[in-house]
Design a protein around this motif. Structure first.
Motif, mmCIF file in Angstrom:
data_model
loop_
_atom_site.group_PDB
_atom_site.id
_atom_site.type_symbol
_atom_site.label_atom_id
_atom_site.label_comp_id
_atom_site.label_asym_id
_atom_site.label_seq_id
_atom_site.Cartn_x
_atom_site.Cartn_y
_atom_site.Cartn_z
ATOM 1 N N PRO A 176 2.542 -51.709 54.156
ATOM 2 C CA PRO A 176 1.353 -52.148 53.417
ATOM 3 C C PRO A 176 0.287 -51.053 53.429
ATOM 4 O O PRO A 176 0.284 -50.207 54.329
ATOM 5 C CB PRO A 176 0.883 -53.372 54.201
ATOM 6 C CG PRO A 176 1.429 -53.182 55.572
ATOM 7 C CD PRO A 176 2.704 -52.429 55.421
ATOM 8 N N ALA A 177 -0.576 -51.080 52.420
ATOM 9 C CA ALA A 177 -1.623 -50.057 52.363
ATOM 10 C C ALA A 177 -2.520 -50.203 53.579
ATOM 11 O O ALA A 177 -2.938 -51.307 53.922
ATOM 12 C CB ALA A 177 -2.431 -50.222 51.093
ATOM 13 N N PRO A 178 -2.811 -49.102 54.252
ATOM 14 C CA PRO A 178 -3.655 -49.182 55.446
ATOM 15 C C PRO A 178 -5.125 -49.341 55.058
ATOM 16 O O PRO A 178 -5.498 -49.054 53.920
ATOM 17 C CB PRO A 178 -3.417 -47.829 56.108
ATOM 18 C CG PRO A 178 -3.117 -46.912 54.974
ATOM 19 C CD PRO A 178 -2.426 -47.732 53.929
ATOM 20 N N PRO A 179 -5.952 -49.758 55.996
ATOM 21 C CA PRO A 179 -7.387 -49.789 55.685
ATOM 22 C C PRO A 179 -7.921 -48.353 55.619
ATOM 23 O O PRO A 179 -7.255 -47.424 56.073
ATOM 24 C CB PRO A 179 -7.971 -50.539 56.877
ATOM 25 C CG PRO A 179 -7.004 -50.287 57.991
ATOM 26 C CD PRO A 179 -5.666 -50.160 57.371
ATOM 27 N N ALA A 180 -9.113 -48.195 55.059
ATOM 28 C CA ALA A 180 -9.698 -46.853 54.984
ATOM 29 C C ALA A 180 -9.972 -46.325 56.388
ATOM 30 O O ALA A 180 -9.813 -45.145 56.660
ATOM 31 C CB ALA A 180 -10.979 -46.889 54.166
ATOM 32 N N LEU A 191 -8.684 -43.075 58.348
ATOM 33 C CA LEU A 191 -7.252 -42.769 58.296
ATOM 34 C C LEU A 191 -6.908 -41.563 57.429
ATOM 35 O O LEU A 191 -5.913 -40.887 57.652
ATOM 36 C CB LEU A 191 -6.462 -44.007 57.834
ATOM 37 C CG LEU A 191 -5.969 -44.878 58.989
ATOM 38 C CD1 LEU A 191 -7.106 -45.503 59.762
ATOM 39 C CD2 LEU A 191 -5.029 -45.954 58.505
ATOM 40 N N GLN A 192 -7.723 -41.324 56.419
ATOM 41 C CA GLN A 192 -7.386 -40.207 55.529
ATOM 42 C C GLN A 192 -7.672 -38.856 56.181
ATOM 43 O O GLN A 192 -7.013 -37.871 55.888
ATOM 44 C CB GLN A 192 -8.182 -40.330 54.222
ATOM 45 C CG GLN A 192 -7.765 -39.339 53.165
ATOM 46 C CD GLN A 192 -7.467 -40.006 51.831
ATOM 47 O OE1 GLN A 192 -7.555 -41.207 51.698
ATOM 48 N NE2 GLN A 192 -7.116 -39.222 50.838
ATOM 49 N N GLN A 288 1.618 -40.862 57.257
ATOM 50 C CA GLN A 288 0.679 -40.020 57.987
ATOM 51 C C GLN A 288 0.649 -40.461 59.442
ATOM 52 O O GLN A 288 0.895 -41.631 59.754
ATOM 53 C CB GLN A 288 -0.722 -40.230 57.419
ATOM 54 C CG GLN A 288 -1.124 -39.273 56.327
ATOM 55 C CD GLN A 288 -2.571 -39.496 55.966
ATOM 56 O OE1 GLN A 288 -2.903 -40.526 55.417
ATOM 57 N NE2 GLN A 288 -3.420 -38.534 56.255
ATOM 58 N N PHE A 291 -1.479 -43.438 60.051
ATOM 59 C CA PHE A 291 -0.881 -44.732 59.697
ATOM 60 C C PHE A 291 -0.164 -45.306 60.928
ATOM 61 O O PHE A 291 -0.322 -46.477 61.278
ATOM 62 C CB PHE A 291 0.099 -44.540 58.528
ATOM 63 C CG PHE A 291 0.640 -45.822 57.953
ATOM 64 C CD1 PHE A 291 1.632 -46.538 58.629
ATOM 65 C CD2 PHE A 291 0.181 -46.325 56.748
ATOM 66 C CE1 PHE A 291 2.140 -47.720 58.097
ATOM 67 C CE2 PHE A 291 0.670 -47.504 56.210
ATOM 68 C CZ PHE A 291 1.657 -48.200 56.894
ATOM 69 N N GLU A 306 -1.537 -57.933 52.710
ATOM 70 C CA GLU A 306 -0.477 -57.375 51.891
ATOM 71 C C GLU A 306 0.858 -57.295 52.629
ATOM 72 O O GLU A 306 1.908 -57.180 52.013
ATOM 73 C CB GLU A 306 -0.944 -55.972 51.498
ATOM 74 C CG GLU A 306 -0.217 -55.341 50.391
ATOM 75 C CD GLU A 306 -0.682 -53.907 50.237
ATOM 76 O OE1 GLU A 306 -1.883 -53.611 50.375
ATOM 77 O OE2 GLU A 306 0.191 -53.066 49.974
#
Lengths: 345, 638
Positions: A176-180, A191-192, A288, A291, A306
């Motif tokens: 699932p898409a991780p939170p920011a 996370l980015q 990443q 993640f 999600e």
């Protein structure tokens, strides 16, 4: 040409015999092993060999005056694809994927047999003969189809509609898409942009290339790089952190994720699905480091909306490990599997 | 002489008027770039003293003076979300999708007309020139009725927005006010230009006037493309807002609002997509007419028309995956979460469906080309090798559509021993998929090359060497693509992403070098026989219809994916959707809705085709001049 086709025919016959053996369970599927690390290419290669074998068989049959009709070539090849997927490939392929492959191969067979008018006419001939009832046998067949087809279709419909007690199909979102950002032990990590503080070179600076050069060799055996043994007490820096991460892993994680990190630990088969297999190129190799840090910290309970159906029993490790320990475990997982964490530069 | 001069003069005046119309919105926008009022300046700010509030651009990170209201915080209720006893979002979806279908079609067709008309002007063969001209005219005629429908659907869309999402549309129009006015003016300019272009066709069919007419088509397309880009700026803003602060307050720089992170990739992707879609629709029209034809003459004409439309559509289909790749890259660069939601998370299954549709497009194209070889004498020599192309296509396709996360029952999951299948799971990642799609595209290029040389035998002295070179080139291309796909598993992800460049370069090399070499080899080639237009199997025409349907379905799907990725935001991270429908539909519901939109579009466009056929019945006989059999080979085919 004839010699080449003879070899092809031989390959085709051997291949078919093996497949028949697997279908009737005389020969186990893993008699011809799918070699770890090379499985996807091996499967395509096997498939190519079969096609070459069939081309050879067809050529040889034609040359001795026993040409296989195009209709049976098409139907036969499609049946082969279905049987190959069902009986050759192990572990078993889920039905949904076999259905997709079966449909594509049916379309491919149609494209092949109807690519030109002559082939198409030849392919259609047995069907048209039955429909036209051109002989007594065909007439009989036509009546048989008239009775059998509605029964078969009705049977399928009944089977589809009848209530079943099977567990429903789950469309699981594995990544699932991780939170920011995520907050662990009171500290917020974006996370980015966050980096593993232990992925460092001898000067103590963050260095992907240096650490990537010291991970184990990929493929079978997973060999350590020369002079890059984390269990050597003299090693400092990155390799020392890998060792520390390894110790944390074997104290906490290997019971489920396994000592080879392949998701087959001591307790693994108590769960369905079994824990993530880090050696699979579809897991940590695609993600990443941040993640993984987020997933390890928050566990199954921290999966976002999600992440349906939230089928994970992994504990939120932030309750048991420090931030540093989590980063070191992540470092070890990449070192051991030989994968590189995803980056966006 | 006098009459001709007057005609010339009027034509030049019309052309100047079009240029004026094109520039009018820009001129009008100049004095008041942002709000329709005096834009606040630094001097103005100084005069107002401390009352001026500054904000920081969420994307560009520049400071600007706040000139707009914050994005409204909506609440579920009749004030912000008035509704019927139906899901407002679905109504909007329908209105939007239909408008987009028609909009894409009427933007794409004039580009085709321009290309075909230009080919007609440049062709020395008069009969062929006339046929090209007639074909371009046929194309624009089809789009004319569709143009009115586009405008009507645009009106319906705006009314739907105003009545069902007043708070959101109010906010969007407060930011895009000048852009919306420019858009409306551009639409007027587009209409005026289109009507003069269409109705002036016969009067400007020769000499200098023809060039004026051709220039009009260029202006028409410039206006159309600008229109599309302006509309894209709205969706770009909704996905990746810029030019506003965190509260959504406009900071006075309209260019920032337009030029968001995703605007340019969206523009390129949509332009190519529209062209491919337009080609598909016209090809389907030609197929429909072919199947309904009663005479060989008509069959030949529509066979040729279908071929040209298909070739143009596919010419834009080939670079489309690469443009999509760029768009996805930019999405990931903008927000990693958005990228993962799209390709690895919630919407990943829709991408598998998209891959399936892309595969269908290429498979249909190849199938059509193989069928088309049936109308050439001499192409039989390639027929027996088609099965190998089928094999390559099928393998590429199977890899391309293999899902990373498989649908399975818990029992199957247990039998498999983990979430990822150890064999097929490897096909579910990008490295394999890049290999799969490039194999498919390269095979399509190979099919095209075979088609182009179907009824010819090269007479150049180095023909044998040329053939060997081409064979080796293609073999090396396949090896390189497959090898890079395998190698991708053993290197870091950032390098792997870069590997797509040599893969794409290999595919494009095949496309350009092999087409060029083939053209040189086939210059002055010996003809084994003419192309017998009209003598093509009906299956080929169904392949064209399949191609068009797949285009339409895929457009609906991708539009839905692009819109859904905002999840519960009207404007990403700026304006939250607080309606009861701020959730993602199930895959099944979305697929049904897309199918309904596709069905509605095709039924309505059949009506448009029918209207076109009514006009055709009254057309002079001259329009059908110079058909098949004798038909010279179209430039696109050989």
């Amino acid at each position: 040409m004839k010699a080449l086709m003879s070899i092809g025919a031989l390959v085709g016959v051997v291949g078919l015999l093996l497949l028949v053996g697997m279908i009737f369970d005389v020969i186990p599927s893993n008699t011809v092993r799918l070699v770890e690390g090379y499985m996807p290419f091996q499967m395509l290669l096997e498939f190519t060999c079969y096609v070459a074998g069939f081309a050879g068989l067809s050529y040889m049959a034609s040359s001795i005056g026993m040409a296989i009709p195009r209709f049976w070539q098409g139907i036969g090849f499609w049946a082969f694809v279905l049987l190959y997927l069902k009986f050759r490939v192990y572990p078993p392929i889920p039905f949904s994927v076999r259905a997709m492959y079966g449909t594509v191969s049916l379309v491919a067979v149609f494209m092949w047999v109807s690519a030109n008018e002559e082939d198409w006419k030849e392919f259609k001939r047995p069907i048209m003969n039955v429909l036209d009832a051109s002989s007594g046998t065909n007439k009989l067949l036509r009546y048989a189809y008239l009775i059998l087809l509605p029964i078969i279709i009705g049977g399928f419909s009944f089977n589809a509609m009848v209530p079943k007690s099977e567990e429903p199909i789950e469309l699981r979102t594995v990544h699932p898409a991780p939170p920011a950002s995520t907050k662990v032990h009171g500290k917020t990590f974006v996370l980015q942009t966050s980096q593993n503080p232990y992925r460092v070179n001898p000067e103590g600076k963050y260095d992907q290339e240096f650490t990537n050069a010291n991970i184990v060799e990929q493929g079978m055996g997973r060999l350590m790089k020369p002079n890059a043994n984390p269990w050597d007490e003299k090693n400092e820096g990155y390799l020392k952190y890998v060792r520390e991460g390894g110790e944390i892993f074997f104290q906490n994680c290997h019971f489920c994720h396994g000592d080879n990190l392949n998701g087959r630990g001591l307790h693994a088969f108590a769960f369905n699905p079994i824990p993530a297999n880090f050696t699979d190129p579809g897991t940590i190799a695609q993600l990443q480091e941040t993640f993984i840090f987020w997933r390890v910290s928050k566990g199954g309970i921290g999966l976002p909306n999600e992440g349906f159906p939230w089928a994970s029993v992994m504990p939120p490790w932030e309750q048991h490990l420090t931030v540093d320990e989590i980063w070191k475990v992540v470092l070890f997982e990449y070192w051991h599997t030989g994968y590189y964490p995803r980056t966006w530069d | 002489m006098g009459r001709v001069t007057r005609k010339n003069l009027f034509s030049i005046m019309a052309l100047c008027a079009m240029v004026g119309l094109l520039l009018l919105p820009i001129v009008m926008a100049l004095p008041s770039p942002a709000t329709g009022e005096e834009a606040p300046t630094a001097d103005g700010a100084k005069k107002d003293g401390d009352k001026v509030e500054k904000g920081r651009d969420v994307y560009y990170k520049t400071e600007g003076i706040v000139v707009g209201a914050p994005a409204p915080k909506t609440m579920d209720g009749p004030r912000d979300y008035p509704r019927y006893n139906f899901e407002s979002r679905v109504l909007l979806w329908f209105a939007n999708q239909q408008h987009l279908y028609y909009g894409s079609f009427v933007l794409a067709v004039p580009i085709f007309c321009m290309v075909i008309e230009f080919m007609g002007v440049m062709t020395k063969d008069k009969a062929l020139a006339k046929r090209y001209d007639q074909l371009a005219y046929d194309f624009i005629k089809i789009s004319l009725t569709a143009y009115s429908l586009t405008a009507i659907l645009g009106g319906i869309l705006i009314f739907t927005f105003l009545t069902l999402y007043p708070a959101f549309f109010g906010y969007l129009s407060s930011i895009f006010r000048p852009v919306m006015h420019i858009y409306a003016l551009m639409f007027v300019a587009e209409s005026g230009t289109l009507y003069v272009y269409y109705y002036g066709w016969d009067k400007m069919k020769e000499g200098f006037l023809k060039w004026i007419h051709l220039s009009m088509s260029v202006i028409l397309n410039v206006i159309g493309t600008l229109l599309m880009m302006l509309a894209n700026s709205w969706i770009g803003f909704m996905m990746s807002p810029a030019g506003v602060d965190e509260q959504g307050r406009f900071l006075g720089n309209i260019w920032h609002v337009i030029h968001t992170a995703l605007w340019n990739p969206l523009n390129v992707h949509r332009l190519l997509g529209n062209m491919a879609f337009g080609g598909g629709v016209v090809a389907a029209y030609a197929a429909y007419k072919f199947l309904a034809s009663k005479t060989d003459e008509d069959r030949a004409h529509y066979d040729w028309m279908g071929y040209i439309a298909m070739a143009l559509g596919v010419a834009f289909l080939i670079p489309l995956p690469f443009a999509g790749y760029w768009l996805m890259r930019e999405v990931y660069a903008y927000r990693q979460q958005m990228g993962i939601t799209l390709m690895g998370g919630l919407l990943a299954w829709l991408f598998i469906i998209q891959a399936t549709m892309i595969g269908i497009l290429f498979l249909s194209t190849n199938y059509y080309l193989w069928q088309a070889m049936g109308r050439m004498r001499g192409a039989e020599k390639y027929q027996r090798y088609i099965k190998y192309l089928v094999f390559l296509l099928a393998c590429g396709y199977l890899v391309f559509i293999t899902p990373h996360t498989m649908v399975m029952t818990p029992a199957e999951l247990k039998a498999m021993g983990g979430q990822q299948h150890p064999v097929l799971g490897n096909y579910g990642v990008m490295s394999a998929k890049n290999g799969g799609i490039n194999v498919i595209i390269t095979t399509t290029v190979l099919s095209f090359v075979w088609y182009m040389r179907g009824n010819k035998v090269s007479t150049v002295s180095w023909a044998k060497f040329g053939n060997i070179f081409m064979g080796v080139f293609f073999a090396c291309a396949y090896i390189n693509i497959i090898w890079l796909a395998i190698y991708g598993y053993y290197i870091p992800a950032n390098v792997r992403v870069g590997l797509s460049v040599p893969q794409v370069a290999t595919t494009l090399s095949c496309l350009f070098f092999m087409f060029a070499l083939n053209s040189v080899m086939m210059k002055g080639a010996k003809q084994m026989g003419p192309i017998e237009w009209g003598k093509i199997s009906v299956r080929s025409q169904y392949a064209l219809i399949m191609l068009a349907t797949a285009f339409t379905w895929m457009m609906g799907l991708m539009g839905y994916i692009r819109s859904s990725v905002r999840l519960f935001w009207h404007v990403n991270e700026i304006m939250r959707d607080n309606s009861p429908w701020a959730y993602t539909h199930t895959t099944g519901f979305a697929a049904n809705m897309i199918s309904f939109n596709v069905l509605f579009f095709w039924l309505s466009i059949l009506f448009v085709f029918w209207l076109g056929s009514l006009a055709a019945k009254k057309a002079p006989v001259e329009a059908k001049a110079g058909v098949p059999g004798s038909v010279p080979q179209p430039a696109g085919s050989h």
